[in-house]
Design an enzyme around this catalytic site. Structure first.
Site, PDB file in Angstrom:
ATOM      1  N   GLU A   1       0.899  -1.156   0.022  1.00 26.77           N
ATOM      2  CA  GLU A   1      -0.105  -0.071  -0.033  1.00 26.77           C
ATOM      3  C   GLU A   1       1.048   1.273  -0.025  1.00 26.77           C
ATOM      4  O   GLU A   1       1.592   1.314   0.793  1.00 26.77           O
ATOM      5  CB  GLU A   1      -0.894  -0.009   1.332  1.00 26.77           C
ATOM      6  CG  GLU A   1      -1.881   1.288   1.222  1.00 26.77           C
ATOM      7  CD  GLU A   1      -2.586   1.515   2.782  1.00 26.77           C
ATOM      8  OE1 GLU A   1      -2.163   0.827   3.649  1.00 26.77           O
ATOM      9  OE2 GLU A   1      -3.405   2.172   2.690  1.00 26.77           O
TER      10      GLU A   1
ATOM     11  N   ARG B   1       5.520 -13.136   9.440  1.00 28.39           N
ATOM     12  CA  ARG B   1       6.502 -11.969   9.094  1.00 28.39           C
ATOM     13  C   ARG B   1       7.645 -11.784   9.758  1.00 28.39           C
ATOM     14  O   ARG B   1       7.916 -12.527  10.694  1.00 28.39           O
ATOM     15  CB  ARG B   1       5.514 -10.575   9.416  1.00 28.39           C
ATOM     16  CG  ARG B   1       5.169 -10.480  10.818  1.00 28.39           C
ATOM     17  CD  ARG B   1       4.791  -9.153  11.382  1.00 28.39           C
ATOM     18  NE  ARG B   1       4.716  -8.363  10.234  1.00 28.39           N
ATOM     19  CZ  ARG B   1       3.426  -7.712   9.961  1.00 28.39           C
ATOM     20  NH1 ARG B   1       2.375  -8.058  10.298  1.00 28.39           N
ATOM     21  NH2 ARG B   1       3.642  -6.901   9.143  1.00 28.39           N
TER      22      ARG B   1
ATOM     23  N   LYS C   1       4.758   0.405  10.965  1.00 28.33           N
ATOM     24  CA  LYS C   1       4.808   1.611  10.496  1.00 28.33           C
ATOM     25  C   LYS C   1       4.347   2.819  11.538  1.00 28.33           C
ATOM     26  O   LYS C   1       4.734   3.884  11.436  1.00 28.33           O
ATOM     27  CB  LYS C   1       3.837   1.648   9.383  1.00 28.33           C
ATOM     28  CG  LYS C   1       4.159   1.331   8.050  1.00 28.33           C
ATOM     29  CD  LYS C   1       3.109   1.560   7.164  1.00 28.33           C
ATOM     30  CE  LYS C   1       3.489   0.504   5.695  1.00 28.33           C
ATOM     31  NZ  LYS C   1       2.425   0.634   4.750  1.00 28.33           N
TER      32      LYS C   1
END
Length: 569
Positions: free
Chosen positions: A41, A272, A282
């Site tokens: 994204e 992950r 983030k």
RNA sequence: UGUCCCGUGGUGUAAUGGUAGCACAGGAGAUUUUGGUUCUCUCGGUCUGGGUUCGAAUCCUAGCGGGACAACCA
């Protein structure tokens, strides 16, 4: 695809995704094709966790002779998007990967997605809900209790179609209506409880401008985008596992009444990447930037790809790292020592050796002629003969590292001290005769004699010494700034403490700027990101702040230091 | 007190019913004009209990532990 930069190629290592793909291939699925995708994204910078995903997806493409698309998942125009697209493309290319054709955008498929939404409405599989976000959330239930159905759930197809068109035409305000899939409010999987497919957002989009005021949600976008592109294996992280039934449900719905497609994408999840002594979310990375705790997204202490690049990490080292951490489904926290090992391994083979003294103290060779300059030959890289040799100037006055001298050295200290002998690399064996201290007790100058019989390359003395020091000529060396970096956090898992903010664990010594460093004259014309081994110190790269008038180097990683370990004991 | 996923040396990751291996980290030594590199050696593991089987890290089951899921984010 191709590796755009030389360097170490990771040894292939098997993982469960290979096995799944091979199973599909054996069963003849997807006409034998393998096409993956990396779907960021564009709302932030890529980090080392993304690098793992990039290496995985592009690596799969390479291994199975397929391809990998780059697709921007840009379905939410409220989240600032266009400015990140370029940095993401740059980072992927820098890592050494080339995507199939042009980069793709989920927004390229908005028309098709809209048509499919209409199809679902017509088949009674979607409906317009007039309730507020709060009301819908309240009806959703909890993981342990079923939800309740919306009173708008059983509207007629005609009414739904009409309302959906009016949503599209901008007749409603944001939040007034949504389109929902009609599945099962009692499903144990919350994602199957009539998930929202479209919401109203009156904001222009970085690619589609003002064409749309309704935007599809991730779940109604991702799988179909995969399908449109002919993706065969849609690899994502574990938190999307609960979305998989929905992924498949939407695919079933759009395929309803259609002939069996040649390719049908399949979602496979993996764990992950987590790295110790740093944070990866983030949100937290953004906080570090916004509060000025670090100097931007590309601060060399950040685990972002741009930060690692500026720190001096090479694409090859990151690819190697991604290979070594492996791919599995269990939660993991990788030791940052592995990352450091990977960059040392790559740079050991490739980085030219140079001399730099980052904490200088003057050393005078009392029996060496005042004006004499000897240009000594030095090997550029003992690991790579093809890098050749260079000449470095040897003079009466030199600088050596302050910590290479001790007034009262212990026996295990192989360096300089009163009466001790060491070799100056690519120079002579010298003996410490005396030293001078300033009023504040700091060693100011060290006086040595050199033995002319011991010149490197033609030593006729037969002398053996334990220590070898690096040095630069006082008169020929160049001044430089050196930035020493250490881990940003002192705790292995700074974000893992329930009652403590991650910022409480910041390392106060994560950046140490040294302004009085001296480097050998061959470093006069370096360019940003050029990398070197400062002999006996570590690997360093040229910071983009560097100019010919003011050289700036970043320490990527120190050399392994068994002496430091010994000294600690 | 729901559903799903996951438990292999300190950290990662292999072994897919047949000798538990590799890497990093740690320790010891050799070599070395980088206390680097390289080489050798070494430490150390299948969450627990049942079951199936000639044989289980692997299959079944119960427990324990960890994680995910309740955004008009992705």
């Amino acid at each position: 695809m191709s590796k755009t930069e030389e360097g170490a190629t990771p040894a292939p290592k098997s993982n469960f995704i290979h096995q799944e793909i091979e199973k599909d291939l054996k069963e003849g699925k997807n006409g034998g094709a393998v096409l993956t995708r990396f779907p960021p994204e564009p709302n932030g910078y890529l980090h080392i966790g993304h690098a793992k995903s990039i290496c995985l997806n592009f690596g799969l493409a390479e291994k199975y002779n397929g391809g990998c698309n780059l697709r921007f998942d840009d379905t939410n125009p409220t989240k600032e998007e266009v400015e990140y697209v370029e940095s993401i493309k740059q980072d992927v290319r820098w890592l050494g990967f080339e995507w199939e054709g042009q980069e793709k955008y989920a927004s390229d498929y908005f028309d098709q997605l809209f048509e499919w939404a209409v199809k679902l409405i017509k088949n009674g599989k979607a409906y317009v809900d007039d309730q507020s976000a709060e009301a819908i959330a309240a009806q959703k239930g909890t993981p342990t209790e079923p939800g309740v159905e919306s009173k708008y759930r059983n509207r007629s197809v005609e009414e739904n179609l009409d309302l959906f068109m009016r949503m599209k035409n901008g007749e409603f305000k944001e939040g007034e209506r949504v389109l929902r899939a009609r599945i099962d409010m009692a499903s144990p999987n919350m994602h199957m409880r009539d998930p929202i497919m479209y919401r109203i957002i009156h904001k222009s989009h970085h690619r589609t401008g003002d064409k749309w005021c309704i935007y599809p949600m991730y779940d109604f976008t991702h799988g179909q985008s995969d399908f449109i592109e002919g993706i065969t294996h849609s690899i994502c992280t574990l938190e999307f596992e609960v979305h998989r039934p929905l992924y498949n449900w939407f695919l079933d719905q759009i395929l309803e009444g259609e002939p069996e497609p040649e390719r049908r994408p399949r979602q496979i999840e993996f764990a992950r990447l987590n790295l110790n002594y740093t944070v990866m979310s983030k949100r937290r990375l953004l906080e570090l930037v916004q509060k000025g705790i670090v100097n931007g997204w590309d601060d060399p202490r950040m685990p972002t790809i741009s930060g690692l690049r500026r720190r001096g990490y090479t694409p090859a080292s990151i690819r190697m790292f991604a290979e070594r951490v492996g791919v599995a489904r269990r939660d993991n926290i990788i030791d940052v020592a592995l990352l450091e090992h990977c960059i040392r391994e790559d740079l050991n083979k490739r980085a030219p050796r140079v001399n730099a003294v980052i904490d200088p103290v003057k050393l005078v060779l009392t029996n060496y002629p005042e004006d004499k300059v000897e240009w000594m030959e030095a090997v550029n890289n003992p690991e790579d003969e093809s890098q050749g040799t260079r000449k470095i100037p040897f003079t009466r006055e030199l600088y050596i590292e302050r910590n290479d001298f001790m007034e009262n050295p212990p026996k295990k200290f192989f360096r300089l001290g009163p009466g001790r002998e060491v070799r100056l690399k690519n120079g002579y064996i010298i003996k410490c005769e005396d030293y001078k201290k300033s009023e504040n007790g700091e060693v100011e100058e060290i006086y040595c004699t050199y033995d002319p019989e011991t010149r490197s390359g033609n030593d006729t003395s037969g002398k053996k010494v334990k220590g070898t020091l690096h040095w630069v000529s006082a008169s020929h060396s160049l001044p430089a700034e050196v930035r020493l970096y250490d881990r940003l956090f002192m705790d292995e898992d700074p974000a893992g403490h329930k009652d403590k903010d991650f910022k409480e664990f910041l390392n106060p010594d994560s950046l140490n700027i040294l302004n009085n460093c001296r480097v050998e004259p061959s470093l006069k014309d370096v360019k940003a990101l050029d990398f070197f081994q400062f002999q006996r110190l570590g690997y360093f790269c040229v910071d983009p702040d560097s100019t010919p008038e003011h050289l700036v180097f970043n320490r990527t990683v120190p050399l392994r230091d068994t002496w430091a370990k010994l000294a600690k004991k």
